[in-house]
Design an enzyme around this catalytic site. Structure first.
Site, PDB file in Angstrom:
ATOM      1  N   LEU A   1      40.062   6.712 -21.877  1.00  0.00           N
ATOM      2  CA  LEU A   1      40.186   6.415 -23.324  1.00  0.00           C
ATOM      3  C   LEU A   1      40.431   7.396 -24.061  1.00  0.00           C
ATOM      4  O   LEU A   1      40.619   8.667 -23.465  1.00  0.00           O
ATOM      5  CB  LEU A   1      38.739   5.974 -23.555  1.00  0.00           C
ATOM      6  CG  LEU A   1      38.363   4.473 -23.031  1.00  0.00           C
ATOM      7  CD1 LEU A   1      36.703   4.392 -23.095  1.00  0.00           C
ATOM      8  CD2 LEU A   1      38.717   3.346 -23.677  1.00  0.00           C
ATOM      9  N   PRO A   2      40.663   7.365 -25.504  1.00  0.00           N
ATOM     10  CA  PRO A   2      41.313   8.369 -26.152  1.00  0.00           C
ATOM     11  C   PRO A   2      40.489   9.729 -26.243  1.00  0.00           C
ATOM     12  O   PRO A   2      40.981  10.823 -26.047  1.00  0.00           O
ATOM     13  CB  PRO A   2      41.566   7.830 -27.427  1.00  0.00           C
ATOM     14  CG  PRO A   2      41.800   6.321 -27.241  1.00  0.00           C
ATOM     15  CD  PRO A   2      40.716   6.139 -25.985  1.00  0.00           C
TER      16      PRO A   2
ATOM     17  N   THR B   1      40.079  12.646 -21.137  1.00  0.00           N
ATOM     18  CA  THR B   1      39.959  13.998 -21.567  1.00  0.00           C
ATOM     19  C   THR B   1      38.936  14.086 -22.712  1.00  0.00           C
ATOM     20  O   THR B   1      39.407  13.435 -23.938  1.00  0.00           O
ATOM     21  CB  THR B   1      41.123  14.672 -21.798  1.00  0.00           C
ATOM     22  OG1 THR B   1      42.058  14.746 -20.875  1.00  0.00           O
ATOM     23  CG2 THR B   1      40.738  16.521 -22.168  1.00  0.00           C
TER      24      THR B   1
ATOM     25  N   LYS C   1      39.111  21.312 -16.702  1.00  0.00           N
ATOM     26  CA  LYS C   1      40.269  20.605 -17.539  1.00  0.00           C
ATOM     27  C   LYS C   1      40.799  21.644 -18.830  1.00  0.00           C
ATOM     28  O   LYS C   1      41.820  22.029 -18.909  1.00  0.00           O
ATOM     29  CB  LYS C   1      40.101  19.223 -17.752  1.00  0.00           C
ATOM     30  CG  LYS C   1      41.071  18.495 -18.963  1.00  0.00           C
ATOM     31  CD  LYS C   1      42.233  18.160 -18.330  1.00  0.00           C
ATOM     32  CE  LYS C   1      43.272  17.555 -19.467  1.00  0.00           C
ATOM     33  NZ  LYS C   1      44.729  17.305 -18.921  1.00  0.00           N
TER      34      LYS C   1
ATOM     35  N   LYS D   1      44.848  18.816 -28.864  1.00  0.00           N
ATOM     36  CA  LYS D   1      43.738  18.082 -28.621  1.00  0.00           C
ATOM     37  C   LYS D   1      42.879  18.987 -27.664  1.00  0.00           C
ATOM     38  O   LYS D   1      41.773  19.101 -27.861  1.00  0.00           O
ATOM     39  CB  LYS D   1      43.811  16.592 -28.068  1.00  0.00           C
ATOM     40  CG  LYS D   1      42.595  15.892 -27.887  1.00  0.00           C
ATOM     41  CD  LYS D   1      42.833  14.765 -27.010  1.00  0.00           C
ATOM     42  CE  LYS D   1      41.470  14.186 -26.129  1.00  0.00           C
ATOM     43  NZ  LYS D   1      41.585  12.938 -25.425  1.00  0.00           N
TER      44      LYS D   1
HETATM   45  P1  NAD Z   1      46.469   6.046 -25.109  1.00  0.00           P
HETATM   46  O1  NAD Z   1      46.129   5.977 -26.361  1.00  0.00           O
HETATM   47  O2  NAD Z   1      48.021   5.582 -24.553  1.00  0.00           O
HETATM   48  O3  NAD Z   1      45.460   4.805 -24.184  1.00  0.00           O
HETATM   49  C1  NAD Z   1      44.197   4.772 -24.416  1.00  0.00           C
HETATM   50  C2  NAD Z   1      43.974   3.311 -24.662  1.00  0.00           C
HETATM   51  O4  NAD Z   1      42.305   3.120 -24.767  1.00  0.00           O
HETATM   52  C3  NAD Z   1      44.718   2.428 -25.304  1.00  0.00           C
HETATM   53  O5  NAD Z   1      45.652   1.576 -25.073  1.00  0.00           O
HETATM   54  C4  NAD Z   1      43.480   1.948 -26.355  1.00  0.00           C
HETATM   55  O6  NAD Z   1      44.023   0.590 -27.091  1.00  0.00           O
HETATM   56  C5  NAD Z   1      42.348   1.994 -25.576  1.00  0.00           C
HETATM   57  N1  NAD Z   1      41.054   1.695 -26.216  1.00  0.00           N
HETATM   58  C6  NAD Z   1      40.816   2.628 -27.123  1.00  0.00           C
HETATM   59  N2  NAD Z   1      39.269   2.155 -27.381  1.00  0.00           N
HETATM   60  C7  NAD Z   1      38.917   1.111 -26.653  1.00  0.00           C
HETATM   61  C8  NAD Z   1      37.890   0.471 -26.286  1.00  0.00           C
HETATM   62  N3  NAD Z   1      36.716   0.510 -27.163  1.00  0.00           N
HETATM   63  N4  NAD Z   1      37.959  -0.436 -25.679  1.00  0.00           N
HETATM   64  C9  NAD Z   1      38.930  -0.638 -24.673  1.00  0.00           C
HETATM   65  N5  NAD Z   1      39.910   0.222 -24.749  1.00  0.00           N
HETATM   66  C10 NAD Z   1      40.166   0.954 -25.727  1.00  0.00           C
HETATM   67  O7  NAD Z   1      46.017   7.317 -24.463  1.00  0.00           O
HETATM   68  P2  NAD Z   1      46.779   8.107 -23.004  1.00  0.00           P
HETATM   69  O8  NAD Z   1      47.794   8.847 -23.359  1.00  0.00           O
HETATM   70  O9  NAD Z   1      46.791   7.181 -21.977  1.00  0.00           O
HETATM   71  O10 NAD Z   1      45.340   8.940 -22.726  1.00  0.00           O
HETATM   72  C11 NAD Z   1      44.167   8.710 -22.252  1.00  0.00           C
HETATM   73  C12 NAD Z   1      43.379   9.825 -21.891  1.00  0.00           C
HETATM   74  O11 NAD Z   1      44.172  10.572 -21.043  1.00  0.00           O
HETATM   75  C13 NAD Z   1      43.036  10.872 -23.136  1.00  0.00           C
HETATM   76  O12 NAD Z   1      41.630  11.261 -23.152  1.00  0.00           O
HETATM   77  C14 NAD Z   1      44.099  11.759 -22.904  1.00  0.00           C
HETATM   78  O13 NAD Z   1      43.850  12.976 -23.653  1.00  0.00           O
HETATM   79  C15 NAD Z   1      44.073  12.035 -21.524  1.00  0.00           C
HETATM   80  N6  NAD Z   1      45.479  12.469 -20.768  1.00  0.00           N
HETATM   81  C16 NAD Z   1      46.642  12.036 -21.405  1.00  0.00           C
HETATM   82  C17 NAD Z   1      47.769  12.702 -20.761  1.00  0.00           C
HETATM   83  C18 NAD Z   1      49.072  12.003 -21.273  1.00  0.00           C
HETATM   84  O14 NAD Z   1      50.145  12.893 -20.850  1.00  0.00           O
HETATM   85  N7  NAD Z   1      49.265  11.229 -21.840  1.00  0.00           N
HETATM   86  C19 NAD Z   1      47.770  13.744 -19.752  1.00  0.00           C
HETATM   87  C20 NAD Z   1      46.394  13.930 -19.283  1.00  0.00           C
HETATM   88  C21 NAD Z   1      45.312  13.387 -19.728  1.00  0.00           C
END
Ligand code: NAD
Length: 300
Positions: free
Chosen positions: A65-66, A94, A169, A244
């Site tokens: 999740l975000p 994260t 992390k 972030k």
């Molecule tokens: P994203 O925004 O693409 O995906 C998050 C998903 O969570 C979305 O599809 C959203 O609709 C869903 N969501 C939000 N609230 C919800 C709820 N209450 N119930 C169900 N679904 C819900 O984000 P991402 O890029 O996939 O990143 C996710 C996590 O991974 C974050 O914490 C980010 O910091 C971490 N991360 C991302 C990357 C990257 O390169 N994108 C790398 C390492 C870590």
């Protein structure tokens, strides 16, 4: 074959869930976004009507999740009240260390095993199943989580007790943000002093200034291995996500009473870059702003 609930199938979670399906698991998926659900279905997941339905009867629960507030709400409302007593709960988002520890304590109070398991590696690594997981939690929790996480990554490392995965992390990414900013300003200075960037790379990558930001992720186009710099800084690790992580690191440093001047400077630089429209660019694109800043030192 395990039954796995997967909540949060965005950029990262979408590919991770697909890899669990490929490994032969039955994945019950839930996301608030219809597009994310369409992709999950196309990748072989079973769609759940809500998070609670996905969690009921699952052997394992994965969340991606975000931010901390989403994780806290989803666990309090849907995961903890509905999880089976022998299920392992894994939050791969994260988030801040304090929320991770608080949610893990709530799970423990309900008799549930939970680990924080944030990842290193971006969307390409999530799709390819080559993420690195940093895991915080008990030895037993780690032992239960490891075989599931291994299907989504190339390395699964036990960092310590609850919250230790998040701590690892953000410490790693604070170091990365600071070394990338330092690498960018060094290339800008080298150029101003008349050094050819390739020649400087050849020297510094074999000298004591060497770092991952230089040798594996060089911010100068055409220098070193192929990186987002060679694709106009598209793809890679978005500057908004680096910001972030730096904010999370600064928050944790304040709470722990740690002095982190370089992390603070990196946060300020990335904030300025994001404010100027750089959010979606790769984090190495900050070299462009550093060059500009030097051309207009009175700005900002
Ligand atoms: P994203 O925004 O693409 O995906 C998050 C998903 O969570 C979305 O599809 C959203 O609709 C869903 N969501 C939000 N609230 C919800 C709820 N209450 N119930 C169900 N679904 C819900 O984000 P991402 O890029 O996939 O990143 C996710 C996590 O991974 C974050 O914490 C980010 O910091 C971490 N991360 C991302 C990357 C990257 O390169 N994108 C790398 C390492 C870590």
């Amino acid at each position: 074959m395990a039954r796995i609930a997967f909540i949060g199938l965005g950029n990262m979670g979408g590919g991770m869930a697909a890899n669990l399906v490929k490994a032969g698991h039955e994945v019950a998926a839930f996301d608030l976004s219809p597009q994310a659900l369409d992709r999950a279905k196309a990748n072989g997941c079973t769609l759940a009507a809500d998070a609670a339905e996905a969690v009921k009867g699952a052997d394992s629960v994965v969340t991606m999740l975000p931010a901390g507030k989403h994780v806290a709400a989803v666990y309090a409302d849907s995961v903890i009240p509905n999880a089976s007593k022998d299920a392992i709960l894994m939050d791969c988002s994260t988030i801040d260390v304090a929320t991770a520890r608080a949610v893990e304590a709530q799970a423990a109070d309900a008799g549930l095993a939970m680990v924080d398991a944030p990842v290193s590696g971006g969307i390409a690594a999530a799709d390819a199943g080559t993420l690195t997981f940093m895991v915080g939690g008990s030895k037993d929790g780690f032992a239960k989580a490891q075989p599931i996480l291994e299907k989504m990554g190339k390395a699964v490392i036990h960092a310590g007790d609850a919250g230790a995965g998040q701590a690892a992390k953000i410490c790693n990414n604070m170091l990365l943000g600071a070394t990338m900013a330092a690498t960018c300003e060094t290339f800008a200075l080298a150029e101003k002093l008349g050094l050819d960037p390739q020649v400087f790379y050849d020297i510094s990558s074999k000298a004591s200034g060497q770092s991952w930001s230089m040798t594996s992720y060089c911010p100068v186009p055409g220098v070193g291995p192929e990186t987002p710099a060679d694709r106009d800084y598209e793809g890679g690790f978005a500057a908004a996500l680096m910001l972030k992580d730096l904010k999370l690191a600064m928050e944790a440093a304040q709470a722990a009473g740690a002095y982190t001047p370089m992390g603070g400077e990196a946060e300020e630089l990335y904030q300025r870059f994001v404010d100027r429209g750089g959010a979606g660019k790769d984090f190495s694109a900050i070299i462009k702003m550093i060059d500009d800043t030097w051309k207009a030192p009175d700005e900002g």
